[in-house]
Every structure is written in C-alpha cells, then in structure tokens.
Scaffold this motif. Structure first.
Motif, PDB file in Angstrom:
ATOM      1  N   THR A 152     -51.467 -48.857 -54.087  1.00  0.00           N
ATOM      2  CA  THR A 152     -51.593 -48.488 -55.496  1.00  0.00           C
ATOM      3  C   THR A 152     -51.815 -49.717 -56.378  1.00  0.00           C
ATOM      4  O   THR A 152     -51.392 -50.817 -56.045  1.00  0.00           O
ATOM      5  N   THR A 194     -53.554 -47.198 -63.345  1.00  0.00           N
ATOM      6  CA  THR A 194     -54.256 -48.137 -62.484  1.00  0.00           C
ATOM      7  C   THR A 194     -54.452 -49.429 -63.280  1.00  0.00           C
ATOM      8  O   THR A 194     -53.808 -49.625 -64.314  1.00  0.00           O
ATOM      9  N   GLU A 216     -58.476 -49.658 -58.358  1.00  0.00           N
ATOM     10  CA  GLU A 216     -58.217 -48.828 -57.169  1.00  0.00           C
ATOM     11  C   GLU A 216     -59.529 -48.463 -56.487  1.00  0.00           C
ATOM     12  O   GLU A 216     -59.572 -48.264 -55.279  1.00  0.00           O
TER      13      GLU A 216
END
Ligand code: SF4
Ligand SMILES: [Zn+2]
Lengths: 189, 558
Positions: free
Chosen positions: A100, B29, B473
C-alpha cells in the motif's frame, strides 16, 4: 511457493459461531420465510492472518488467499439430517496481500503491506484494521428464501451443515473444517 | 495464543477528512503536485458514480482530477488487484520506498518488465501540435538523442538479465524510428539477444512511401507495427489519414501484423472509436489489434481545459459500446491483471515463474472480439466463454497444485471441465476456444494464441498517467518500461510523467545539441520532415470506413 514454515503453537482450526435462524417460525403455504446461516473459521489460520505474516507472505510471493465456504440446509428426521432442502452452496472469499501507499499507515516505510478482501459477491473491501480484515475473510453469512412448496405443509426440523477449506500457504498447511448448526423448527400452514 | 496487536490502517483520516458532501471514501494513496513534483497524500473517492483523486500541495493548493469514469467498473476491476513477483535483479537498490524518485527499477517495484521500450531517435518526420516528444529547433536545451548500436545491445542485455523472468518483449520507439537508416540492423541485434517479440511504434509514413521497408523489417525479425491511428477523418487524424492505406498495403505484402494505436482525446476524436474499430475490422487480415490510449495531459493546464480533454478507460469503453450499437459492451472488458489466474495456474502447473501482467487494475483493460462469418457482426469472447467462472476454476486448481495435488490429476480435471465454460452454440465458426486454451495452458504452445483461424481482433486500452492523476500505487506496479543507456529500466509513467527527472535528463546526457548533430552528420534536422507527397497525390482510398465519402476539412497543426 516457498517451503512451508511451521508456526509454533497455533490453535486448532475449527468452525465457530454457527447460527441458524428463520425470519418466521410459522408461515402460510403460499408465503415464504427467510433462513439465515452465519458461521466463521477460528484457530491458527485466523490468528496467522495478521500484519506481521502478511509482510512475510508478500516478500515470499504468497499473496493470495482463498477460503472456500460450503453450506447445505437439511431436513432432520429422527435426529438425523437426511434430506437436502437447500442444495450444497459454495462461495469463495479471497484476500489479496498488497503493497500500500496509504500515507496514514503507521510507519509506512517498514509496514507497507496490507490486505484487501474480495467477498463472495465479488466486492472489494479495504479493511480499516487487521481485526476487520479477519472478520471479513473468516466470517460468512448467507440467506435463503424458501416457499411453502419447498417444505410442504407441516412441522419441519432443519439444520445447517457448514464447512470451509483453504490451500497451503507459508503460514498454514491446507485445511478443511466442518460443523453443524443446532436445529430450528418451522411450521408451514 | 499470542496476543494479536490490531494495527490500524486507516485512522480518523486526517487526509480522508477532506471528503465533502455526496462523496464516498475509497482509498488513500500518494501522488505528486503537478507544479512542484512534491509527493502528496491523495484521496481516491466516489462522487456521482465516478471516481476522483484529490490532493493538496501546501504551496500550490488543491488539485482534483477525474481518476476513473465509472465507480461501478472501478469496483469490478478492483477485484483483480494482485501484486506481481517484481524482479529479483533490480538496478537501483532502495531501502525505502520513495516513488517516483530514483526509478530504475528499484528493489520495491512490483512488476517485471512486460513491454520494454527503446527510443532509437527523438527526431520525427511530423510536427504534431500536441506531441511533446520530438526534438525541435528553437527550444532551449534541445538534443538529438540516438543511442548507438552498442548502447542498444547493452540495454537489451539489461532487459534479458531480469529475473526470475527475463524481459522478452520490446518496442522500438521514437520520435519516428524509421528515420534511422540502421533500423533493420537494430532489430537484428535485439533478436540476437533473444527477444521474441519486437514491435515498431511508428506513424507509418515511411512504410507508406517505401513499399519494401515493411518486408525488410519483417525479414530482420520485426513482429508487428504499433501504428499511430487517431481517427478515420482528416480532421481527427491529420497525422496519417492519407498514408495509412499505403502502410497497410505494405504490411499486407510483408505479412506483418498491425496494431492500431489511437490516442483518445475527449471532444477531439472520442466520437470515432467505433469507426476506428470498423476500419480495423475491414482490414482484419492485417490489423490484429487496437490499443486505445486515453490521452495523458501534459504541460500546465487549467481545470477547465483538463475537463474538456480528459477521458478515462470506462468513458472510452462506454463510447465503444454506444458506437458499435452494443456489439462490444462494457461487460466484455477485463482489467489487464485479470490474466493472473491463468498465469498463476501455469506457474503452479510447471513450477516455473511465468510472464505476469501484474499492472494496477486502473491502468489497462482488454477484450477479444471475433467476426461472425455470416452476419459480419463482432462477437466478444465474453458472449461465449464464462470467463469469471473459468478464472474461479483456475484459481481453485492453482490452490490444489500449490497444496501438493498431482499435476496429472489436475490436467485430467482441467480437460474434462474446460468445455463446460464454452457455449459452443454461440462460439464463432472455426474457433475452438477450449482447444486453444488447452494448448496454451497444458502444452505451453502459444503459437495459436492471437492467430485464430477466424477473423479476430484484440482490443486493448491503457491510460498512461499524468501529473494530475498520477498514483504511486499504479506506478509501483507499472510493467511498461524504458531501457536507457545508463542501464536503468524506468517505468513509462515516471519517464514521461516527470520528464525533467528522467526523459529529458537522459536525452541531454546521451544526446547531442542540434547544431553539433547537424555538423556531425552533415544533415539538417528539418530534412527528414514529411512533405505530404501522398496527400497531394489524391489517387487512393483514404483511411475511412467502407465509403468513398471523403470528408476533407482543414487540417490543423501539421
Ligand atoms: S505505463 Fe503507466 S498506465 Fe501503463 S502500466 Fe505503467 S503506470 Fe500503468
Ligand atoms: Zn506543489
């Protein structure tokens, strides 16, 4: 996959928390009632599904875990579950262990791995905590609507037979567990 | 039992808090500021059934961008999120993860190279207004970049050194690569290093002008063309509308397959995605695939301008459904990493690491379509193969193999089940999907894949990132990589998204200032420019669909 690393002191795996309920104990022949089954998997496989192990599993390219749930509802005669009312149902939940970039994750640089869960309806969940991840992967719930015609007029005793299985991973051998619910009674008039 | 510490992934969300009414949180993210490249936390969220990214730079303020045009498709695609093996031979050892700085590949990258790129020249014979890639005079710090054959050899060796899966697919790109006189030699060099698939990214003009060039390149070892093709009218396709029929003719003669590559820009050519597909269908004997590429927005752009041009994968998929009258629907598409169940099954079956297309699910999508020999309609693979059930089955068998089941037993089970996933009544005549898959999976014979005996097209889509929607990501899983003379392997979406750190620096370091290049070669940069010979000739059928109606409109920008 890499060789299995035995984890010491793991609890025995078992089915846990089986609950079987009906929306109506008595219902007319031309109506329906809903049967609900809930159960989970407890033991070493569940305990191992945690962040520290995810890190190791990700490093060793063991990133995908599938739990197959099975369930059947049977009519009980003379204490024995004999006839299938709901034919065996199979459903799969999966966990994908991934790297992540969530900037809120504690200590990002070291703890960079998390698990997302894909449920039996093919919906993805990113759990907020490890415990939520375990719940989402190791607990299963299903409902079935039955009509009077499915059971026939009269009193019926029903029982759910449940099970779960999984393959070999770096943190677990392959396994199968099964169990039964307690019986419930329904009456169709 | 050991006490289990409950690690929190998402707290009350100091970043997630900037959600507003009507917005639903999806994930957090990291991204970059489009102005200063600072790494920023970014929130991915849903609003009105679409997916957006929002990030805030302390210096340059808030940036919100459309990330994925359909939340429903995002959810379906996200179920294929699975990390790849990465490469065990990284060139940049990094203890900490700091994408997008220091790409090359680093220890933390999650995909091996799926398709590598070598820029053989940054010169071009066109000067398209929207292109940022070619070298032009008058720009400060413009360099002509043309790696030598020994540099190219070293780059290919680096690709082949990747482990556990050596890179095996390479695109020669530019500028316009056909401006290199030694292109055939370059192809031979790459072949000699053991690369099986070599494709040429080109505008096709030189292949139109020189009808034998395709044959020479094919003989040198070229696998196919990756042909820029933005539309079926001169307005949408000023680049090569007039020339493409000649290019196709040359490729036909050379038996060289072609992939059409339209860059899709909202309000410019997004109304022609179906027409492009029909034109490809008419030329299916030579056109084997289309790779639609929703535009990545480079340079400084206002939000209004971005909204005018921004189009994402689901938007293109919806346009294709509309513009093909529902022949290819949104449900026919799968994200690229959906190949993983097949790859993992073969890996478990052979006990050998396999080529894995493990990019992020939001990066790309694909589907196969076949032409019905009677109705001439397109039949997507989904309409006769139960792909989700097949994937489930392969995942289950992979688990069994990894848990010690005999591969003979699994092969026997596979053979007895495979026909159950195919609806033979709907399967196009001449195709046996079950046989094809059996050959590929159990016998590792891929020769028939992509060479169906009936007319078929692979439809692909990749949305390259830009500074507005950049997502670490996605970047960390990128498998489209550039090979550079400093022997790095740089993800496409670092190389081109932050050119000041990668592309421009490399070209400056290994290129020559224009004046120096002109003095050295005795050529003028503009000498190579295409003069529109085939446009003036006006004696041929241009690149439109099955009609003679040629809509000639003013051509802008060339
Ligand atoms: S090139 Fe960009 S869009 Fe394609 S896989 Fe890499 S990160 Fe994703
Ligand atoms: Zn900034």
């Amino acid at each position: 996959m890499q060789d299995f690393t035995p984890l010491q002191g793991l609890r025995r795996n078992k089915i846990s928390g089986v609950s079987f309920s009906t929306s109506r104990e008595t219902f007319p022949y031309d109506e329906s009632c809903t049967l609900k089954v809930k159960f989970g998997v407890d033991g070493g496989i569940r305990d191992s599904f945690r962040h520290e192990i995810w890190m190791d599993a990700h490093k060793r390219n063991d990133k995908y875990i599938r739990i197959t749930y099975k369930l059947e509802i049977k009519k009980v005669y003379a204490g024995l579950a004999l006839k299938s009312l709901i034919k065996p149902v199979k459903a799969v939940k999966k966990a994908s262990i991934y790297w992540t970039r969530n900037p809120e994750m504690v200590n990002l640089f070291e703890k960079k791995v998390w698990a997302l869960i894909i449920d039996e309806r093919r919906t993805t969940h990113i759990p907020a905590t490890e415990e939520e991840a375990r719940k989402k992967l190791f607990e299963f719930e299903a409902s079935f609507q039955i009509l009077g015609a499915d059971v026939g007029v009269g009193k019926h005793t029903l029982r759910a037979q449940v099970g779960a299985s999984w393959g070999k991973h770096i943190f677990s051998e392959k396994g199968t567990v099964s169990g039964n619910s307690s019986s419930i009674k329904i009456t169709c008039t | 039992m050991a006490q289990i510490e409950d690690i929190k992934f998402r707290q009350t969300s100091k970043f997630g808090k900037d959600l507003r009414q009507g917005e639903q949180f999806i994930r957090l993210t990291q991204s970059i500021c489009p102005e200063c490249n600072k790494i920023l936390p970014a929130t991915i969220f849903e609003r009105e059934e679409k997916v957006f990214m929002r990030k805030t730079c302390s210096q340059h303020g808030e940036i919100e961008e459309l990330y994925f045009g359909s939340f429903e498709m995002y959810k379906r695609f996200s179920t294929f999120w699975i990390d790849g093996k990465g490469t065990l031979a990284p060139n940049v050892p990094m203890e900490k993860c700091a994408c997008p700085t220091n790409c090359g590949l680093c220890t933390n990258h999650l995909s091996h190279t799926g398709l590598s790129n070598i820029i053989v020249t940054n010169r071009c014979d066109l000067t398209c207004w929207y292109c940022f890639f070619y070298v032009k005079k008058g720009l400060e710090g413009a360099y002509v970049y043309e790696p030598t054959t020994s540099q190219i050899t070293a780059m290919v060796k680096t690709l082949r050194a990747e482990r556990p899966v050596p890179g095996n697919s390479l695109q020669i790109t530019g500028g316009e690569p056909t401006l290199r006189d030694d292109l055939a030699d370059i192809i031979k060099i790459i072949r000699a290093e053991g690369v099986d698939h070599i494709q040429l990214n080109t505008n096709g003009i030189n292949l139109a002008l020189d009808p034998d060039l395709a044959t020479r390149l094919k003989q040198a070892g070229l696998s196919n063309l990756y042909l820029s093709f933005d539309g079926v009218t001169p307005k949408t396709n000023p680049k090569n509308y007039w020339e493409v029929p000649y290019t196709l003719e040359s490729c036909r003669k050379a038996n060289l397959g072609v992939v059409f590559v339209p860059t899709v820009i909202k309000s410019i050519n997004d109304h022609e995605l179906g027409d492009i597909l029909r034109f490809a269908q008419e030329n299916m004997d030579v056109v084997k695939a289309i790779s639609y590429q929703p535009v990545s927005l480079t340079g400084r752009m206002s939000k209004k301008e971005r909204e005018k041009y921004r189009i994402t994968i689901p938007d293109c998929i919806d346009r294709i459904e509309e513009q093909t009258d529902g022949q290819v629907t949104r449900d026919d598409w799968f994200p690229v990493p959906s190949c993983s169940p097949v790859t993992h099954f073969i890996e478990a079956f052979t006990k050998k690491p396999q080529y894995d297309l493990s990019i992020h699910f939001a990066c790309g999508a694909g589907t196969y379509v076949f032409e019905d020999s009677e109705t001439k309609k397109l039949v997507p693979m989904m309409s006769f193969v139960d792909i989700p059930a097949l994937f489930e089955y392969l995942e289950e068998k992979t688990d069994e193999l990894n848990s010690g089941a005999s591969s003979y037993l699994i092969a026997a089970k596979f053979l007895s089940h495979i026909n159950g996933f195919v609806d033979k009544k709907k399967q196009p005549n001449g195709l046996s999907f079950a046989k094809l898959l059996t050959n590929a999976i159990l016998k590792h014979d891929y020769s028939s894949v992509g060479q169906f005996h009936i007319r078929s097209l692979f439809l692909g889509m990749m949305h390259f990132q830009d500074k507005y929607n950049q997502d670490e990501e996605r970047l960390q899983r990128c498998d489209i990589h550039y090979l550079t003379p400093d022997l790095r392997i740089i993800p496409f979406c670092s190389f081109n998204v932050i050119p000041e750190w990668y592309r421009d620096r490399i070209q400056q370091k290994y290129g020559l200032p224009i004046a120096e290049w002109e003095a050295k070669t005795g050529e003028k940069l503009e000498q190579a420019l295409y003069r529109g010979t085939l446009r003036r000739a006006n004696r041929h059928q241009p690149a439109s669909c099955g009609t003679n109606e040629v809509r000639i409109e003013p051509i802008t920008g060339t």
